[in-house]
Design a protein around this motif. Structure first.
Motif, PDB file in Angstrom:
ATOM      1  N   ASP A   1       9.394 -15.334  12.512  1.00 17.38           N
ATOM      2  CA  ASP A   1       7.983 -15.718  12.595  1.00 17.38           C
ATOM      3  C   ASP A   1       7.060 -14.615  12.065  1.00 17.38           C
ATOM      4  O   ASP A   1       6.018 -14.323  12.646  1.00 17.38           O
TER       5      ASP A   1
ATOM      6  N   THR B   1      12.768 -18.613   4.146  1.00 15.50           N
ATOM      7  CA  THR B   1      12.657 -19.683   5.143  1.00 15.50           C
ATOM      8  C   THR B   1      13.277 -19.247   6.466  1.00 15.50           C
ATOM      9  O   THR B   1      12.733 -19.510   7.552  1.00 15.50           O
ATOM     10  N   LEU B   2      14.418 -18.561   6.403  1.00 11.35           N
ATOM     11  CA  LEU B   2      15.054 -18.047   7.617  1.00 11.35           C
ATOM     12  C   LEU B   2      14.166 -17.019   8.309  1.00 11.35           C
ATOM     13  O   LEU B   2      14.069 -16.998   9.539  1.00 11.35           O
TER      14      LEU B   2
ATOM     15  N   ARG C   1      10.957 -16.926   8.165  1.00 13.85           N
ATOM     16  CA  ARG C   1       9.869 -17.711   8.772  1.00 13.85           C
ATOM     17  C   ARG C   1      10.319 -18.331  10.102  1.00 13.85           C
ATOM     18  O   ARG C   1       9.621 -18.257  11.110  1.00 13.85           O
ATOM     19  N   ASP C   2      11.502 -18.933  10.118  1.00 16.89           N
ATOM     20  CA  ASP C   2      11.943 -19.674  11.291  1.00 16.89           C
ATOM     21  C   ASP C   2      12.487 -18.780  12.394  1.00 16.89           C
ATOM     22  O   ASP C   2      12.339 -19.095  13.582  1.00 16.89           O
ATOM     23  N   GLU C   3      13.130 -17.680  12.031  1.00 15.11           N
ATOM     24  CA  GLU C   3      13.797 -16.850  13.032  1.00 15.11           C
ATOM     25  C   GLU C   3      12.954 -15.663  13.495  1.00 15.11           C
ATOM     26  O   GLU C   3      13.084 -15.207  14.627  1.00 15.11           O
TER      27      GLU C   3
ATOM     28  N   ARG D   1      15.584 -25.667   4.619  1.00 20.37           N
ATOM     29  CA  ARG D   1      15.705 -25.626   6.075  1.00 20.37           C
ATOM     30  C   ARG D   1      16.747 -26.634   6.563  1.00 20.37           C
ATOM     31  O   ARG D   1      17.563 -26.324   7.438  1.00 20.37           O
TER      32      ARG D   1
ATOM     33  N   LEU E   1      20.346 -25.850   8.630  1.00 26.06           N
ATOM     34  CA  LEU E   1      20.658 -26.487   9.910  1.00 26.06           C
ATOM     35  C   LEU E   1      21.953 -27.297   9.838  1.00 26.06           C
ATOM     36  O   LEU E   1      22.686 -27.409  10.825  1.00 26.06           O
TER      37      LEU E   1
ATOM     38  N   SER F   1       3.537 -17.243   8.002  1.00 21.75           N
ATOM     39  CA  SER F   1       3.218 -18.630   8.327  1.00 21.75           C
ATOM     40  C   SER F   1       3.848 -19.563   7.305  1.00 21.75           C
ATOM     41  O   SER F   1       4.288 -19.135   6.232  1.00 21.75           O
ATOM     42  N   GLU F   2       3.867 -20.854   7.616  1.00 25.84           N
ATOM     43  CA  GLU F   2       4.396 -21.835   6.671  1.00 25.84           C
ATOM     44  C   GLU F   2       3.562 -21.840   5.391  1.00 25.84           C
ATOM     45  O   GLU F   2       4.100 -21.947   4.285  1.00 25.84           O
TER      46      GLU F   2
END
Length: 412
Positions: A234, A227-228, A230-232, A209, A213, A237-238
């Motif tokens: 949703d 990870t992308l 997850r972050d973009e 992550r 960034l 979950s983590e």
């Protein structure tokens, strides 16, 4: 005399069978498997944790358990569910989910393991295998093929795919070996190493992550892609992200490493088998499928819990009962395979269940096939005179969920 659940004991067998069987973890499967297929294909057994579950041993019934969604993976982690392993089950693992949750997570990684993508990776895998194969000649003889080839190859491959730094290999290799333990006395160590693996993957995700960034992620690997997502988006979950990364990392090398060892033992114990592939490399893909059928991956099977009452081979499985589908036994069933106890490298009609069946069919099957094919192609081509350095019966087997030898000494 019938047992308290109404089932009849098998003549000559302990009426309360316990998994793994006392003669497990050896070169050939326990004779108990054949006896069960013949006399009692659905039978009560005790697991190593002391819980009672049903063991299913015939091909037709095993395939049904694997494909019928009334036999649930999600219920295996429900409170009070029978336990079959030393490690505490994790509810957020993709292997412990049913559709639609399982479908959601599996779709996120399916494209990374397609047949097409694995064929694109084949040249790189072949180069990696060749580099390791060449290095074997520099080792003192006899050389431990597990330590210097069977284990490093799938680790390097899964590291490349996931984006795991190879420098971390000694860490997760040690931890993942422990979490598959089938020694109840090692429960505290198993849980500690499982936690270490989760923490490691969690930190690796955080590192991916930070790289994104900071604009340092120029060639995204699978873990970065997840990870992308997850972050973009949703869409996971983590906890699911970490668990997915852990599952792919551990299962992505332990299973293949042990299969490589088992394949080589099966071929080298009768040198004519090895020489057949030496002289006919084109036969290797078909031989790999037969070796997958012939060699059991574990001493138990895949675990489910019945979501409702189900009748199986005339036995009533009650809702909430645990069920182990013994894939290794199913792959030796006379009803499904001609001469199933014979290793026939040219077997064509081969609907084996080595990668499972149904929605939980092994995601990494295309990758495993490429690794196994390239292993045999490289080793038979470079070391046609390879032979076992000890008698097959002297090989020491690890007491873990994924069957395999601790060392594989060979002479080149």
């Amino acid at each position: 005399m019938a047992s308290d659940d109404g089932s009849e004991p098998i003549p000559g067998h302990d009426p309360e069978l316990t998994l793994p069987f006392p003669d497990a973890f050896s070169l050939d499967p326990s004779p108990t498997w054949a006896a069960l297929r013949s006399d009692e294909p659905v039978v009560r057994v005790r697991t190593l944790t002391g819980d009672r579950v049903w063991l299913v041993t015939r091909y037709a019934e095993v395939r049904r358990v694997l494909g019928d969604q009334r036999f649930s993976r999600a219920l295996t982690v429900a409170p009070g569910a029978p336990r079959t392993a030393v490690a505490r089950p994790r509810a957020q693992a993709v292997t412990a989910m049913d559709p639609p949750e399982h479908t959601r997570l599996r779709k996120l990684v399916t494209k990374a393991f397609t047949h097409r993508r694995m064929q694109q990776m084949r040249p790189w895998i072949a180069e990696t295998a060749e580099r390791l194969a060449v290095g074997l000649a520099d080792q003192p003889q006899p050389v431990d093929l597990r330590a210097h080839f069977a284990l490093p190859l799938p680790i390097l491959v899964i590291c490349e795919l996931l984006g795991v730094p190879p420098r971390d290999r000694p860490l997760f290799q040690q931890w993942s070996a422990q979490v598959y333990s089938m020694e109840l006395a090692e429960r505290e160590e198993v849980e500690a190493d499982y936690t270490r693996l989760e923490d490691y993957i969690g930190e690796l995700v955080a590192e991916k992550r930070r790289a994104v960034l900071a604009g340092r992620s120029t060639n995204p690997d699978l873990l970065t892609e997840l990870t992308l997502v997850r972050d973009e988006q949703d869409t996971l979950s983590e906890e699911e992200l970490v668990s997915l990364g852990l599952t792919l990392l551990v299962a992505g090398h332990e299973t293949t490493a042990n299969q490589i060892g088992s394949f080589l033992i099966a071929l080298l114990r009768e040198p004519d088998r090895w020489q057949r592939l030496v002289s006919d490399p084109a036969a290797i893909p078909t031989a790999v499928e037969e070796l997958l059928r012939f060699n059991r991956l574990g001493e138990t099977g895949q675990y489910r819990v019945a979501a409702e009452d189900v009748e199986l081979a005339g036995v009533r499985i009650a809702a909430g009962d645990g069920v182990i589908a013994a894939i290794g036994s199913a792959n030796r069933d006379h009803a499904a395979f001609t001469e199933p106890d014979e290793l026939r490298l040219d077997r064509v009609d081969n609907p084996h269940l080595a990668f499972g069946h149904g929605v939980h069919h092994c995601l990494g099957a295309p990758l495993a096939r490429v690794e196994l094919q390239e292993t045999l192609r490289l080793l038979t081509g470079r070391y046609p005179g390879m032979r076992l350095a000890v008698a097959p019966t002297e090989l020491r087997w690890r007491r873990v969920l994924i069957s395999g030898v601790a060392e594989l000494p060979v002479t080149l």
